[in-house]
Design a protein around this motif. Structure first.
Motif, PDB file in Angstrom:
ATOM      1  N   ALA A   1       0.085   6.278   4.288  1.00  0.00           N
ATOM      2  CA  ALA A   1      -0.959   7.291   4.433  1.00  0.00           C
ATOM      3  C   ALA A   1      -0.428   8.649   3.963  1.00  0.00           C
ATOM      4  O   ALA A   1      -1.138   9.419   3.316  1.00  0.00           O
ATOM      5  CB  ALA A   1      -1.411   7.348   5.890  1.00  0.00           C
TER       6      ALA A   1
ATOM      7  N   THR B   1       0.844  -1.209   0.000  1.00  0.00           N
ATOM      8  CA  THR B   1       0.000   0.000   0.000  1.00  0.00           C
ATOM      9  C   THR B   1       0.869   1.244   0.000  1.00  0.00           C
ATOM     10  O   THR B   1       1.958   1.238   0.568  1.00  0.00           O
ATOM     11  CB  THR B   1      -0.806   0.085   1.317  1.00  0.00           C
ATOM     12  OG1 THR B   1      -1.087  -1.213   1.743  1.00  0.00           O
ATOM     13  CG2 THR B   1      -2.049   0.893   1.175  1.00  0.00           C
TER      14      THR B   1
ATOM     15  N   TYR C   1      -9.027   6.371  -2.448  1.00  0.00           N
ATOM     16  CA  TYR C   1      -7.719   5.729  -2.590  1.00  0.00           C
ATOM     17  C   TYR C   1      -7.939   4.247  -2.886  1.00  0.00           C
ATOM     18  O   TYR C   1      -8.826   3.607  -2.295  1.00  0.00           O
ATOM     19  CB  TYR C   1      -6.868   5.868  -1.306  1.00  0.00           C
ATOM     20  CG  TYR C   1      -5.635   4.999  -1.414  1.00  0.00           C
ATOM     21  CD1 TYR C   1      -4.547   5.415  -2.173  1.00  0.00           C
ATOM     22  CD2 TYR C   1      -5.613   3.716  -0.848  1.00  0.00           C
ATOM     23  CE1 TYR C   1      -3.441   4.580  -2.356  1.00  0.00           C
ATOM     24  CE2 TYR C   1      -4.507   2.883  -1.022  1.00  0.00           C
ATOM     25  CZ  TYR C   1      -3.440   3.323  -1.776  1.00  0.00           C
ATOM     26  OH  TYR C   1      -2.362   2.494  -1.976  1.00  0.00           O
TER      27      TYR C   1
ATOM     28  N   LEU D   1      -5.408   5.405   6.631  1.00  0.00           N
ATOM     29  CA  LEU D   1      -5.607   6.080   5.347  1.00  0.00           C
ATOM     30  C   LEU D   1      -6.801   7.028   5.425  1.00  0.00           C
ATOM     31  O   LEU D   1      -6.738   8.184   5.001  1.00  0.00           O
ATOM     32  CB  LEU D   1      -5.836   5.041   4.234  1.00  0.00           C
ATOM     33  CG  LEU D   1      -4.592   4.284   3.756  1.00  0.00           C
ATOM     34  CD1 LEU D   1      -4.975   3.018   2.999  1.00  0.00           C
ATOM     35  CD2 LEU D   1      -3.715   5.185   2.876  1.00  0.00           C
TER      36      LEU D   1
END
Ligand SMILES: O=C[C@H](O)COP(=O)(O)O
Length: 256
Positions: free
Chosen positions: A180, A177, A209, A221
């Motif tokens: 953030a 990922t 996202y 996030l």
């Protein structure tokens, strides 16, 4: 007030039996997350089944793609008017898998957006950079140019009906990922760019996202100022994971 949109993109997964069980679980919690809209995008052949199973639930139906023409000799395609008959509220356009594997062009993406809006659907425009582009510090240029190219083709009036999904290609299905901070930086860039074009039209733009979102990273996030929700692939096929993603950030949303 912060609202949240969570879209499940099942991609080319599912069958009658697993769709039934998965949706049963999602329907059971779907009215509980505050200020949160959940949508499910199944493969086309299951639209009818999912449409029936979602009846009387607050979950919206979406499609993973739409044809670039109103109708005609386009073997294998599905038109926006057909999706309208299933009350599809969202349509994914320009997903990186379609751009890369099916050579989808900006011209086609623009036509799809126009047709979707004309048929009362919200297009979800997917944009994102490759790992090579990020490594060579081209991320911002690539992202803004992907947006600008489409606005130039459809006009800002149509574009105000679009939801943007920032999906770094290197994060899709990889388990890697964006942090953030990385995601927030690009979301803020997108929002600032759109506001600089036309503040009145784009002030409330929804920016999602996508890219290896799961039950462990969704809270952090979603806590970012400019992340309004998620486009979820793999984790949307697991009821327990998807439920946690839908509940991410509830404390903020309940007090909103
Ligand atoms: O449409 C969803 C995105 O491609 C993200 O997929 P993923 O959650 O499996 O990484």
């Amino acid at each position: 007030m912060k609202h949240k949109l969570v879209i499940a993109n099942w991609k080319m997964n599912g069958d009658f039996s697993s769709n039934f069980s998965l949706l049963k679980s999602i329907v059971a919690f779907a009215d509980k997350p505050q200020n949160t809209q959940i949508a499910v995008c199944p493969p086309f052949v299951y639209l009818s089944q999912v449409y029936d199973l979602l009846e009387s639930s607050p979950i919206a139906l979406g499609a993973q793609n739409v044809g670039f023409a109103e109708k005609g000799a386009y073997t294998g395609e599905t038109s926006a008017s057909m999706l309208q008959e299933f009350a599809c509220q969202y349509v994914l356009v320009g997903h990186s898998e379609r751009r890369t594997l099916f050579k989808e062009s900006d011209e086609h993406i623009a036509e799809k957006i126009k047709l979707a809006v004309a048929h009362n659907q919200t297009p979800v425009l997917c944009i994102g950079e490759t790992l090579e582009e990020r490594a060579s510090n081209e991320t911002q240029t690539v992202i803004l140019s992907q947006i600008k190219t489409i606005i130039d083709k459809v006009g800002s009036e149509v574009f105000k009906s679009v939801v943007i999904a920032y999906e770094p290609i290197w994060a899709i299905g990889t388990g890697q990922t964006a942090t953030a901070e990385q995601a927030q930086q690009i979301h803020a860039l997108i929002r600032a760019y759109l506001r600089s074009l036309e503040p009145i039209l784009f002030d409330e733009m929804t920016i999602l996202y996508g890219g290896s979102v799961n039950e462990n990273n969704a809270d952090e996030l979603f806590a970012q100022n400019d992340i309004d929700g998620f486009l979820v692939g793999g984790a949307s096929l697991k009821a327990a994971s998807f439920e946690k993603i839908c509940f991410a950030g509830q404390a903020v949303l309940e007090t909103a």
